[in-house]
Scaffold this motif. Structure first.
Motif, PDB file in Angstrom:
ATOM      1  N   SER A 121      35.542  13.371   3.968  1.00 49.21           N
ATOM      2  CA  SER A 121      36.001  13.495   5.357  1.00 49.21           C
ATOM      3  C   SER A 121      36.165  12.133   6.017  1.00 49.21           C
ATOM      4  CB  SER A 121      35.009  14.341   6.159  1.00 49.21           C
ATOM      5  OG  SER A 121      35.001  15.674   5.701  1.00 49.21           O
ATOM      6  N   LEU A 122      35.304  11.183   5.664  1.00 51.32           N
ATOM      7  CA  LEU A 122      35.387   9.846   6.247  1.00 51.32           C
ATOM      8  C   LEU A 122      36.697   9.153   5.885  1.00 51.32           C
ATOM      9  CD1 LEU A 122      31.733   8.552   5.684  1.00 51.32           C
ATOM     10  CD2 LEU A 122      32.792   9.139   7.875  1.00 51.32           C
ATOM     11  N   ALA A 123      37.251   9.509   4.718  1.00 48.43           N
ATOM     12  CA  ALA A 123      38.507   8.888   4.277  1.00 48.43           C
ATOM     13  C   ALA A 123      39.721   9.504   4.970  1.00 48.43           C
ATOM     14  CB  ALA A 123      38.655   9.011   2.764  1.00 48.43           C
ATOM     15  N   LEU A 124      39.567  10.706   5.515  1.00 47.54           N
ATOM     16  CA  LEU A 124      40.718  11.405   6.095  1.00 47.54           C
ATOM     17  C   LEU A 124      41.137  10.810   7.437  1.00 47.54           C
ATOM     18  CD1 LEU A 124      39.871  15.121   5.276  1.00 47.54           C
ATOM     19  CD2 LEU A 124      41.458  13.600   4.089  1.00 47.54           C
ATOM     20  N   GLY A 125      40.124  10.533   8.284  1.00 42.99           N
ATOM     21  CA  GLY A 125      40.351   9.851   9.553  1.00 42.99           C
ATOM     22  C   GLY A 125      41.652  10.185  10.253  1.00 42.99           C
ATOM     23  N   LYS A 126      42.600   9.236  10.213  1.00 40.03           N
ATOM     24  CA  LYS A 126      43.860   9.322  10.953  1.00 40.03           C
ATOM     25  C   LYS A 126      44.759  10.458  10.497  1.00 40.03           C
ATOM     26  CE  LYS A 126      46.123   5.946   7.913  1.00 40.03           C
ATOM     27  NZ  LYS A 126      46.795   4.640   7.819  1.00 40.03           N
ATOM     28  N   LYS A 214      59.987  19.072  -4.467  1.00 35.62           N
ATOM     29  CA  LYS A 214      61.348  18.720  -4.044  1.00 35.62           C
ATOM     30  C   LYS A 214      61.506  18.892  -2.533  1.00 35.62           C
ATOM     31  CE  LYS A 214      63.462  20.033  -8.460  1.00 35.62           C
ATOM     32  NZ  LYS A 214      64.414  20.948  -9.142  1.00 35.62           N
ATOM     33  N   GLN A 215      60.613  19.702  -1.968  1.00 34.69           N
ATOM     34  CA  GLN A 215      60.677  19.955  -0.530  1.00 34.69           C
ATOM     35  C   GLN A 215      59.463  19.284   0.112  1.00 34.69           C
ATOM     36  OE1 GLN A 215      60.414  24.038   0.612  1.00 34.69           O
ATOM     37  NE2 GLN A 215      60.885  23.675   2.754  1.00 34.69           N
ATOM     38  N   LYS A 216      59.560  17.980   0.324  1.00 27.91           N
ATOM     39  CA  LYS A 216      58.449  17.248   0.898  1.00 27.91           C
ATOM     40  C   LYS A 216      58.968  16.235   1.908  1.00 27.91           C
ATOM     41  CE  LYS A 216      58.409  13.754  -2.804  1.00 27.91           C
ATOM     42  NZ  LYS A 216      57.684  13.184  -3.932  1.00 27.91           N
ATOM     43  N   LYS A 217      58.110  15.873   2.822  1.00 27.54           N
ATOM     44  CA  LYS A 217      58.414  14.832   3.798  1.00 27.54           C
ATOM     45  C   LYS A 217      57.519  13.645   3.468  1.00 27.54           C
ATOM     46  CE  LYS A 217      59.578  18.118   7.504  1.00 27.54           C
ATOM     47  NZ  LYS A 217      59.215  18.578   8.877  1.00 27.54           N
ATOM     48  N   SER A 218      58.058  12.706   2.690  1.00 27.25           N
ATOM     49  CA  SER A 218      57.252  11.591   2.204  1.00 27.25           C
ATOM     50  C   SER A 218      56.661  10.772   3.333  1.00 27.25           C
ATOM     51  CB  SER A 218      58.094  10.697   1.289  1.00 27.25           C
ATOM     52  OG  SER A 218      58.515  11.415   0.155  1.00 27.25           O
ATOM     53  N   GLU A 219      57.464  10.586   4.406  1.00 30.20           N
ATOM     54  CA  GLU A 219      56.967   9.763   5.506  1.00 30.20           C
ATOM     55  C   GLU A 219      55.801  10.433   6.224  1.00 30.20           C
ATOM     56  OE1 GLU A 219      60.176  12.473   7.075  1.00 30.20           O
ATOM     57  OE2 GLU A 219      59.860  11.210   5.303  1.00 30.20           O
ATOM     58  N   ASP A 220      55.770  11.764   6.238  1.00 23.24           N
ATOM     59  CA  ASP A 220      54.691  12.498   6.892  1.00 23.24           C
ATOM     60  C   ASP A 220      53.652  13.000   5.899  1.00 23.24           C
ATOM     61  OD1 ASP A 220      55.900  12.228   9.402  1.00 23.24           O
ATOM     62  OD2 ASP A 220      57.165  13.980   9.055  1.00 23.24           O
ATOM     63  N   LYS A 221      53.911  12.807   4.602  1.00 20.03           N
ATOM     64  CA  LYS A 221      53.014  13.263   3.530  1.00 20.03           C
ATOM     65  C   LYS A 221      52.780  14.773   3.619  1.00 20.03           C
ATOM     66  CE  LYS A 221      50.620   8.780   3.333  1.00 20.03           C
ATOM     67  NZ  LYS A 221      51.184   8.366   2.036  1.00 20.03           N
ATOM     68  N   ILE A 222      53.850  15.519   3.826  1.00 27.27           N
ATOM     69  CA  ILE A 222      53.751  16.970   4.014  1.00 27.27           C
ATOM     70  C   ILE A 222      54.595  17.708   2.977  1.00 27.27           C
ATOM     71  CG2 ILE A 222      54.391  18.900   5.541  1.00 27.27           C
ATOM     72  CD1 ILE A 222      53.721  17.125   7.915  1.00 27.27           C
ATOM     73  N   THR A 223      54.028  18.797   2.425  1.00 26.42           N
ATOM     74  CA  THR A 223      54.818  19.754   1.676  1.00 26.42           C
ATOM     75  C   THR A 223      54.372  21.150   2.115  1.00 26.42           C
ATOM     76  OG1 THR A 223      55.689  20.372  -0.500  1.00 26.42           O
ATOM     77  CG2 THR A 223      53.318  19.900  -0.364  1.00 26.42           C
ATOM     78  N   ALA A 271      43.889  31.147   4.604  1.00 28.38           N
ATOM     79  CA  ALA A 271      43.837  30.546   5.943  1.00 28.38           C
ATOM     80  C   ALA A 271      45.115  30.759   6.748  1.00 28.38           C
ATOM     81  CB  ALA A 271      43.556  29.047   5.821  1.00 28.38           C
ATOM     82  N   GLY A 272      46.174  31.245   6.088  1.00 32.81           N
ATOM     83  CA  GLY A 272      47.444  31.407   6.775  1.00 32.81           C
ATOM     84  C   GLY A 272      48.138  30.082   7.045  1.00 32.81           C
ATOM     85  N   ALA A 273      47.863  29.083   6.203  1.00 34.24           N
ATOM     86  CA  ALA A 273      48.466  27.759   6.368  1.00 34.24           C
ATOM     87  C   ALA A 273      49.774  27.683   5.590  1.00 34.24           C
ATOM     88  CB  ALA A 273      47.506  26.667   5.882  1.00 34.24           C
ATOM     89  N   GLU A 274      50.858  27.340   6.260  1.00 35.62           N
ATOM     90  CA  GLU A 274      52.174  27.271   5.617  1.00 35.62           C
ATOM     91  C   GLU A 274      52.542  25.868   5.158  1.00 35.62           C
ATOM     92  OE1 GLU A 274      54.044  29.775   4.742  1.00 35.62           O
ATOM     93  OE2 GLU A 274      52.587  31.195   5.555  1.00 35.62           O
ATOM     94  N   LYS A 275      51.867  24.845   5.685  1.00 33.10           N
ATOM     95  CA  LYS A 275      52.163  23.480   5.249  1.00 33.10           C
ATOM     96  C   LYS A 275      50.871  22.731   4.972  1.00 33.10           C
ATOM     97  CE  LYS A 275      52.751  21.563   9.938  1.00 33.10           C
ATOM     98  NZ  LYS A 275      53.721  20.934  10.865  1.00 33.10           N
ATOM     99  N   ILE A 276      50.992  21.691   4.144  1.00 28.46           N
ATOM    100  CA  ILE A 276      49.818  20.927   3.735  1.00 28.46           C
ATOM    101  C   ILE A 276      50.122  19.429   3.766  1.00 28.46           C
ATOM    102  CG2 ILE A 276      50.407  21.188   1.281  1.00 28.46           C
ATOM    103  CD1 ILE A 276      47.355  21.206   0.709  1.00 28.46           C
ATOM    104  N   ILE A 277      49.222  18.678   4.353  1.00 25.36           N
ATOM    105  CA  ILE A 277      49.312  17.216   4.388  1.00 25.36           C
ATOM    106  C   ILE A 277      48.597  16.675   3.153  1.00 25.36           C
ATOM    107  CG2 ILE A 277      48.683  15.124   5.665  1.00 25.36           C
ATOM    108  CD1 ILE A 277      48.557  16.935   8.200  1.00 25.36           C
ATOM    109  N   VAL A 278      49.251  15.764   2.445  1.00 25.62           N
ATOM    110  CA  VAL A 278      48.666  15.182   1.229  1.00 25.62           C
ATOM    111  C   VAL A 278      48.571  13.658   1.430  1.00 25.62           C
ATOM    112  CG1 VAL A 278      48.828  15.019  -1.277  1.00 25.62           C
ATOM    113  CG2 VAL A 278      49.770  17.026  -0.102  1.00 25.62           C
ATOM    114  N   PRO A 279      47.449  13.179   1.976  1.00 26.86           N
ATOM    115  CA  PRO A 279      47.358  11.755   2.341  1.00 26.86           C
ATOM    116  C   PRO A 279      47.156  10.800   1.171  1.00 26.86           C
ATOM    117  CG  PRO A 279      45.310  12.882   2.859  1.00 26.86           C
ATOM    118  CD  PRO A 279      46.278  13.945   2.433  1.00 26.86           C
ATOM    119  N   GLY A 280      46.791  11.333  -0.010  1.00 26.44           N
ATOM    120  CA  GLY A 280      46.618  10.463  -1.166  1.00 26.44           C
ATOM    121  C   GLY A 280      45.296   9.716  -1.193  1.00 26.44           C
ATOM    122  N   VAL A 281      44.314  10.188  -0.440  1.00 25.93           N
ATOM    123  CA  VAL A 281      42.983   9.582  -0.469  1.00 25.93           C
ATOM    124  C   VAL A 281      42.013  10.578  -1.102  1.00 25.93           C
ATOM    125  CG1 VAL A 281      43.418   8.156   1.558  1.00 25.93           C
ATOM    126  CG2 VAL A 281      42.393  10.427   1.854  1.00 25.93           C
TER     127      VAL A 281
END
Length: 301
Positions: A121-126, A214-223, A271-281
């Motif tokens: 959790s400490l790495a997730l921060g921002k 193939k359906q990702k937003k690299s700048e937002d780290k979202i798929t 959880a009913g979550a349709e999108k996921i952030i993948v920060p790479g940490v």
């Protein structure tokens, strides 16, 4: 100042050395000097035999000796080496880490699931947005789930389900039922049901799944959940050998990425979550933040 983290997981072991610097807006920025991932799968022994077998133990001890030498050569000021699910459950885990300490002077801490979740959790921060958030960290032997409301953690739990730990269909179904019940009970007092739930994913497998998306937003780290389901179905069309040769996945990734994808998609569905952030940490990064916080270090110290 130079710090190091050693993440001893169930599927692989990661070693990282960084220097610390103060960020432009405060806080600490880590500049990577060295990083190594070694595919030593402790979980295969532990989840089948209940202990780390002798050949694996000898490789582990040799690897820790290499890391102890690198800590010395890099003149690291401080470090944390932490072992998670596999070492926690190994009947000879404490004996092995004591052997490493007395042989090479490398201190290894066997941490529980709550400390593991706290470090990550400490790495997730921002990366944690406002609103309803579920953080999903899938390791080789366990899955850590954290719930956040407006960036504040409100619930956390570790589950014995991972990409290396083999569960039959009935065991998987029971575990997802347990997760569903925990999520419903834990989120009810805090989550606004009229707002969407956003997932954050950490772990080597979600990073690879994100890269395959193939359906990702690299700048937002979202798929998206729909995209992860497509990737999972696509991966299931290939044999293990084809995933290695045609898709060029490492062998220790090719056999765990589908079980991991199943966990991410099922938990998002719960959880009913349709999108996921993948920060790479991951844990290796969280360990560094934990080290700074617990020892009271300053960035430019």
């Amino acid at each position: 100042m130079r710090l190091a983290s050693i993440d001893i997981g169930s599927n692989a072991i990661r070693f990282q050395v960084v220097t610390t610097h103060e960020g432009k807006t405060g806080g600490t920025v880590f500049k990577k000097i060295d990083y190594m991932r070694f595919p030593l799968r402790l979980g295969t022994d532990v989840f089948n035999a209940g202990k780390i077998l002798r050949p694996t133990e000898e490789k582990f001890v040799k690897l820790m000796r290499v890391f102890a030498t690198l800590l010395d050569l890099y003149e690291v000021n401080d470090y944390i080496a932490c072992a998670t699910s596999a070492m926690r459950e190994a009947s000879n885990g404490k004996e092995i880490v004591e052997r490493v300490y007395y042989k090479d002077g490398l201190r290894v801490d066997i941490i529980d699931g709550s400390i593991e979740a706290q470090m990550i959790s400490l790495a997730l921060g921002k990366y944690i947005p406002m609103g309803n958030v579920i953080h999903i960290d899938v390791g080789g032997g366990s899955t850590e789930l954290n719930l956040y409301r407006h960036k504040t953690k409100v619930a956390s739990r570790s589950f014995k389900m991972g990409s290396v730990r083999k569960l039959n269909k009935e065991e998987r179904t029971n575990m997802f039922d347990i997760i569903r019940h925990w999520y419903e009970q834990s989120s009810a007092p805090y989550f606004n049901r009229e707002e969407e739930v956003i997932a954050i994913g950490t772990g080597g497998n979600i990073n690879k799944l994100f890269n395959l998306s193939k359906q990702k937003k690299s700048e937002d780290k979202i798929t998206y959940l729909s995209e992860l389901r497509k990737i999972r179905a696509w991966l299931e069309e290939f044999t293990f050998e084809e995933r290695v040769k045609k898709l060029r996945l490492n062998e220790d990734r090719a056999d765990v990425i589908i079980p991991a994808a199943r966990i991410y998609t099922n938990v998002m569905d719960i959880a009913g979550a349709e999108k996921i952030i993948v920060p790479g940490v991951g844990l290796k990064d969280g360990v560094l933040h934990y080290l700074m916080k617990e020892r009271g270090y300053k960035p430019n110290q």
